[in-house]
Design an enzyme around this catalytic site. Structure first.
Site, PDB file in Angstrom:
ATOM      1  N   SER A 124     -16.709 108.303  91.350  1.00  0.00           N
ATOM      2  CA  SER A 124     -16.404 109.149  90.199  1.00  0.00           C
ATOM      3  C   SER A 124     -16.524 108.349  88.912  1.00  0.00           C
ATOM      4  O   SER A 124     -16.282 107.129  88.898  1.00  0.00           O
ATOM      5  CB  SER A 124     -14.967 109.651  90.349  1.00  0.00           C
ATOM      6  N   TYR A 148      -5.639 107.888  92.471  1.00  0.00           N
ATOM      7  CA  TYR A 148      -6.907 108.506  92.904  1.00  0.00           C
ATOM      8  C   TYR A 148      -8.083 107.603  92.508  1.00  0.00           C
ATOM      9  O   TYR A 148      -8.938 107.259  93.340  1.00  0.00           O
ATOM     10  CB  TYR A 148      -7.062 109.898  92.273  1.00  0.00           C
ATOM     11  N   LYS A 152     -11.069 105.193  94.648  1.00  0.00           N
ATOM     12  CA  LYS A 152     -12.536 105.206  94.474  1.00  0.00           C
ATOM     13  C   LYS A 152     -13.045 103.774  94.268  1.00  0.00           C
ATOM     14  O   LYS A 152     -14.033 103.358  94.874  1.00  0.00           O
ATOM     15  CB  LYS A 152     -12.934 106.077  93.280  1.00  0.00           C
TER      16      LYS A 152
END
Ligand code: NAD
Ligand code: UD1
Length: 339
Positions: A124, A148, A152
């Site tokens: 992302s 989050y 990643k």
């Protein structure tokens, strides 16, 4: 030989499965439906007229994952499965680390054991943190502000270390900007649980009358109209980037990083006005406080993906609005529940 698509019933995964089936590939979907519904797979079959194998499996269940590798002749993997809500990840960091990291570790172990050493991973733009300048290039410094995003970045590093230890691996890391829109059939699209966190599904639900008005998080950012600027990309363009990434991963080994965006930045108000213009609907809004953690501007320099993968976004903002509206109006309550 089949391609394993983890999270293939989700928003981006389902659109990617459609593109791969249309390209004549054999697909095995692995999903535990923690954020999607099995009927998606029937809709994929309706759109493509093709068969697809579905394994209702949790990536954290090592034995069940291994059974998938024993049963099907997997040659590569597109890895979408993961939890993705930033706010929730701050409330439940252990759940996010466990699901996203442990799930990926188990998957990688199986890819290695069964000789399927090609993986395309959903990263992302969040890994760029608060970029000093835009457009963002792949070599910009990396940082994160929430669990989050941390998952990643950690997975990117795990995949790099995996390749260092086993150079037969091909790893393609795609850093997505803001995927929106839906398949032109109106049969598959984004189906957030409860109140949407992200801008575009919020706008489409306001348009449908399901929510009374949009809250615009701040109008004092350093942008052309003061509202936050992002790089919105049609989910079908994003899906097609995976075809190109896998095509390349079949030819070369290594670890490669690609921005997947359009290179265009649109503000929150640009998005509201575009949606109103394309659909004829009214989107009432109120300006409220900034959302913590948000940045002024985030948009890609997508030149590397064009040069190396031969991929470029083809849909424009009007296409994204039209297709999202078709999905939302044909499925006002999203996918039906399982009976
Ligand atoms: P999604 O939630 O719609 O799809 C993810 C799918 O993975 C769901 O079907 C879910 O049921 C499945 N899943 C989750 N954990 C699993 C597990 N342990 N075992 C098996 N299946 C599991 O999300 P999406 O928007 O399609 O995103 C796909 C990927 O792209 C995610 O990794 C996400 O972090 C990443 N990503 C998404 C965006 C975005 O804006 N949507 C942006 C950047 C990156
Ligand atoms: C968010 C996540 C990001 C994740 C991405 C895709 C945060 C801080 N960032 O990105 O890590 O990769 O989603 O899942 O959550 N906005 C409003 N009103 C709303 C919703 C959003 O004004 O109700 C604004 C935001 O302030 C932002 C823009 O719309 O300027 C886009 O927001 P959003 O769709 O949530 O995406 P990102 O913040 O870019």
């Amino acid at each position: 030989m089949a391609i394993l698509i983890t999270g293939g019933a989700g928003f981006i995964g389902s659109h990617t499965v459609v593109e791969f089936l249309n390209a004549g590939e054999d697909i095995v979907i692995l999903d535990n439906f923690c954020n999607s519904k099995p009927c998606v797979v029937d809709r994929i079959r309706t759109i493509t007229g093709k068969e697809v194998t579905l394994c209702r499996v949790d990536l954290l269940d090592r034995e069940a994952v291994e059974e998938v590798f024993k049963t099907y002749d997997i040659e590569s993997c597109i890895h979408f499965a993961g939890l993705k809500a930033v706010g929730e990840s701050c409330m439940m960091p252990l759940r996010y680390y466990h699901n996203n990291i442990t799930g990926t570790l188990i998957l990688c172990e199986m890819l290695q054991k069964y000789g399927a050493k090609r993986i395309v991973f959903s990263s992302s733009a969040t890994v760029y943190g608060k970029p000093e300048t835009v457009p963002i290039r792949e070599d910009f410094p990396l940082s994160t502000t929430n669990p989050y995003g941390e998952t990643k970045l950690m997975i990117e590093r795990i995949l790099k270390d995996l390749h260092t230890s086993d150079p037969e691996f091909s790893v393609s890391i795609l850093r997505y900007f803001n995927p929106i829109g839906a398949h032109e059939s109106g049969l598959i699209g984004e189906d957030p649980k409860g109140i949407p966190n992200n801008l575009f599904p919020y706008i489409t639900q306001v348009g449908e009358g399901k929510l009374p008005f949009l809250r615009v998080f701040g109008n004092d950012y350093a942008t052309h109209d003061g509202t936050g600027v992002r790089d919105y990309i049609h989910v079908v363009d994003l899906a097609r980037a995976h075809l190109k990434a896998l095509e390349r991963a079949r030819k070369v080994t290594g670890v490669e990083y690609y921005n997947v965006g359009t290179g265009n930045g649109y503000s929150v108000l640009d998005m509201v006005h575009a949606y109103e213009r394309v659909t004829g609907l009214e989107i009432p809004y109120q300006i409220v406080e900034r959302r913590p953690g948000d940045i002024d501007e985030c948009y890609a320099d997508p030149a590397l993906a064009e040069e190396m993968l031969g991929w470029k976004a083809e849909f424009d903002l009007d296409d994204m609005c039209r297709d999202a509206h078709r999905w939302q109006s044909q499925n006002p309550d999203g996918y039906p529940d399982e009976v």
